[in-house]
Scaffold this motif. Structure first.
Motif, short mmCIF file in Angstrom:
data_model
loop_
_atom_site.label_atom_id
_atom_site.label_comp_id
_atom_site.label_asym_id
_atom_site.label_seq_id
_atom_site.Cartn_x
_atom_site.Cartn_y
_atom_site.Cartn_z
N VAL A 92 34.85 21.15 7.81
CA VAL A 92 35.21 19.97 7.01
C VAL A 92 34.00 19.55 6.17
CG1 VAL A 92 35.90 17.54 7.09
CG2 VAL A 92 37.01 19.20 8.61
N GLU A 93 32.81 19.56 6.76
CA GLU A 93 31.60 19.21 6.01
C GLU A 93 31.37 20.20 4.86
OE1 GLU A 93 26.83 18.33 6.43
OE2 GLU A 93 27.96 18.86 8.22
N ALA A 94 31.55 21.49 5.14
CA ALA A 94 31.37 22.51 4.10
C ALA A 94 32.36 22.30 2.96
CB ALA A 94 31.53 23.91 4.70
N TYR A 95 33.59 21.94 3.30
CA TYR A 95 34.61 21.67 2.28
C TYR A 95 34.18 20.48 1.42
CZ TYR A 95 39.09 20.59 0.11
OH TYR A 95 40.08 20.32 -0.81
N ARG A 166 33.78 10.23 -7.43
CA ARG A 166 33.62 9.13 -8.38
C ARG A 166 32.38 8.30 -8.05
NH1 ARG A 166 39.17 9.24 -7.71
NH2 ARG A 166 39.18 7.50 -6.24
N VAL A 167 32.15 8.03 -6.76
CA VAL A 167 30.97 7.27 -6.34
C VAL A 167 29.70 8.07 -6.66
CG1 VAL A 167 29.73 6.30 -4.36
CG2 VAL A 167 32.22 5.99 -4.57
N ALA A 168 29.70 9.35 -6.33
CA ALA A 168 28.52 10.20 -6.55
C ALA A 168 28.20 10.35 -8.03
CB ALA A 168 28.72 11.57 -5.90
N GLN A 169 29.21 10.37 -8.88
CA GLN A 169 28.97 10.46 -10.32
C GLN A 169 28.34 9.18 -10.85
OE1 GLN A 169 32.93 11.56 -11.49
NE2 GLN A 169 32.45 13.74 -11.51
N ARG A 170 28.71 8.05 -10.28
CA ARG A 170 28.10 6.77 -10.69
C ARG A 170 26.67 6.65 -10.21
NH1 ARG A 170 33.07 4.25 -8.90
NH2 ARG A 170 31.93 3.57 -7.06
N ASP A 171 26.38 7.22 -9.01
CA ASP A 171 25.05 7.08 -8.40
C ASP A 171 24.62 8.42 -7.81
OD1 ASP A 171 22.72 6.25 -7.21
OD2 ASP A 171 23.68 4.88 -5.79
N PRO A 172 24.12 9.35 -8.65
CA PRO A 172 23.74 10.67 -8.16
C PRO A 172 22.71 10.66 -7.04
CG PRO A 172 23.79 10.63 -10.56
CD PRO A 172 23.95 9.21 -10.09
N ALA A 173 21.89 9.65 -6.97
CA ALA A 173 20.88 9.57 -5.90
C ALA A 173 21.51 9.34 -4.54
CB ALA A 173 19.87 8.47 -6.22
N ALA A 174 22.74 8.88 -4.51
CA ALA A 174 23.41 8.54 -3.24
C ALA A 174 24.28 9.67 -2.70
CB ALA A 174 24.26 7.30 -3.44
N VAL A 175 24.18 10.87 -3.25
CA VAL A 175 25.08 11.96 -2.87
C VAL A 175 25.03 12.23 -1.37
CG1 VAL A 175 25.54 14.44 -3.11
CG2 VAL A 175 25.18 13.04 -5.13
N GLU A 176 23.85 12.33 -0.78
CA GLU A 176 23.77 12.64 0.67
C GLU A 176 24.42 11.54 1.50
OE1 GLU A 176 23.08 15.39 2.42
OE2 GLU A 176 22.98 16.28 0.43
N SER A 177 24.21 10.30 1.12
CA SER A 177 24.85 9.19 1.82
C SER A 177 26.37 9.26 1.66
CB SER A 177 24.32 7.87 1.29
OG SER A 177 25.04 6.79 1.84
N VAL A 178 26.81 9.57 0.46
CA VAL A 178 28.26 9.69 0.19
C VAL A 178 28.85 10.81 1.02
CG1 VAL A 178 29.96 10.28 -1.59
CG2 VAL A 178 28.13 8.66 -2.10
N VAL A 179 28.17 11.95 1.12
CA VAL A 179 28.66 13.07 1.93
C VAL A 179 28.76 12.64 3.39
CG1 VAL A 179 28.09 15.36 2.85
CG2 VAL A 179 27.87 14.91 0.41
N ALA A 180 27.72 11.97 3.92
CA ALA A 180 27.72 11.56 5.32
C ALA A 180 28.86 10.59 5.64
CB ALA A 180 26.38 10.93 5.68
N VAL A 181 29.07 9.63 4.77
CA VAL A 181 30.13 8.65 5.00
C VAL A 181 31.51 9.31 4.86
CG1 VAL A 181 31.20 6.53 4.11
CG2 VAL A 181 28.71 6.67 4.36
N THR A 182 31.66 10.18 3.86
CA THR A 182 32.93 10.89 3.67
C THR A 182 33.23 11.78 4.88
OG1 THR A 182 32.56 10.87 1.28
CG2 THR A 182 34.23 12.40 2.11
N GLN A 185 34.31 9.64 7.80
CA GLN A 185 35.67 9.14 7.59
C GLN A 185 36.69 10.27 7.80
OE1 GLN A 185 36.38 5.91 7.02
NE2 GLN A 185 38.54 6.41 7.17
N ALA A 186 36.39 11.45 7.28
CA ALA A 186 37.33 12.57 7.36
C ALA A 186 37.51 13.07 8.79
CB ALA A 186 36.86 13.71 6.46
N THR A 187 36.45 13.06 9.59
CA THR A 187 36.54 13.63 10.94
C THR A 187 36.93 12.62 12.01
OG1 THR A 187 34.16 13.31 11.26
CG2 THR A 187 34.89 15.46 10.41
N ARG A 188 37.00 11.39 11.68
CA ARG A 188 37.29 10.35 12.67
C ARG A 188 38.58 10.63 13.44
NH1 ARG A 188 35.90 5.13 10.35
NH2 ARG A 188 33.88 5.96 10.91
#
Length: 191
Positions: A92-95, A166-182, A185-188
């Protein structure tokens, strides 16, 4: 009869189609989906609009053709990413990572913009087939992991990825945080 630049008419048409699709992708990447029209494409490649109608009947047909060419490459990238992961959560993370990479790296800006373009039938059906290729590796991994309703869950995870992009495009510096939160959420609910 017009001159052809290849050994056969079929080879000439195939080369011309590649040129047109490349030019359409470049036009969208540079100027946005609103700039894409048969007239703009004709100007860009130096053909008459009637000549373009030999390849595309409408803008929707053009968009579908670009995506039909791009989506299999995109799907192959996703499949390779999932193949390298061992656990279900790793898959799921790789996807998520592979999808966000494609959706935010700029190299596929035209495909991303075109995927979001509203299409009429039957062009929309042509794109559904390609989009299913993107979800298939994830749905397969979910099914193999014993996750109920894997196709539906793959669609829902893709929805998370779309929002994350959409979030990562607005704030490219936050990509790792966005991946972690996504990923969280996806694996919960995968158990």
């Amino acid at each position: 009869m017009p001159k052809i630049s290849e050994a056969t008419v079929a080879e000439h048409r195939a080369r011309q189609l590649r040129t047109l699709l490349d030019a359409a992708r470049a036009l969208v990447a540079e100027e946005g989906i609103e700039a894409l029209s048969l007239a703009a494409l004709a100007r860009r490649v130096g053909l008459s609009r009637p000549s373009l109608y030999e390849y595309f009947r409408s803008k929707d047909d053009l968009v579908a053709a670009v995506l039909e060419q791009e989506l299999p490459r995109w799907a192959a990238h996703v499949e390779r990413a999932l193949a390298g992961a061992e656990s279900l959560e790793g898959k799921v993370e790789a996807y998520i990572r592979a999808q966000l990479e494609v959706m935010t790296d700029g190299r596929h800006a035209a495909a991303v913009a075109l995927v979001e373009h509203a299409l009429a039938e039957p062009a929309l059906e042509r794109i559904r087939v390609g989009h299913a290729q993107l979800l298939s590796p994830l749905a397969t991994a979910l099914a193999a992991g014993g996750v109920p309703e894997p196709a539906l869950r793959a669609e829902l995870i893709q929805g998370l990825v779309d929002a994350a992009a959409r979030v990562a495009q607005r704030d490219p510096a936050a990509v790792e945080s966005v991946v972690a939160v996504t990923l969280a959420q996806a694996t919960r609910g995968l158990g």
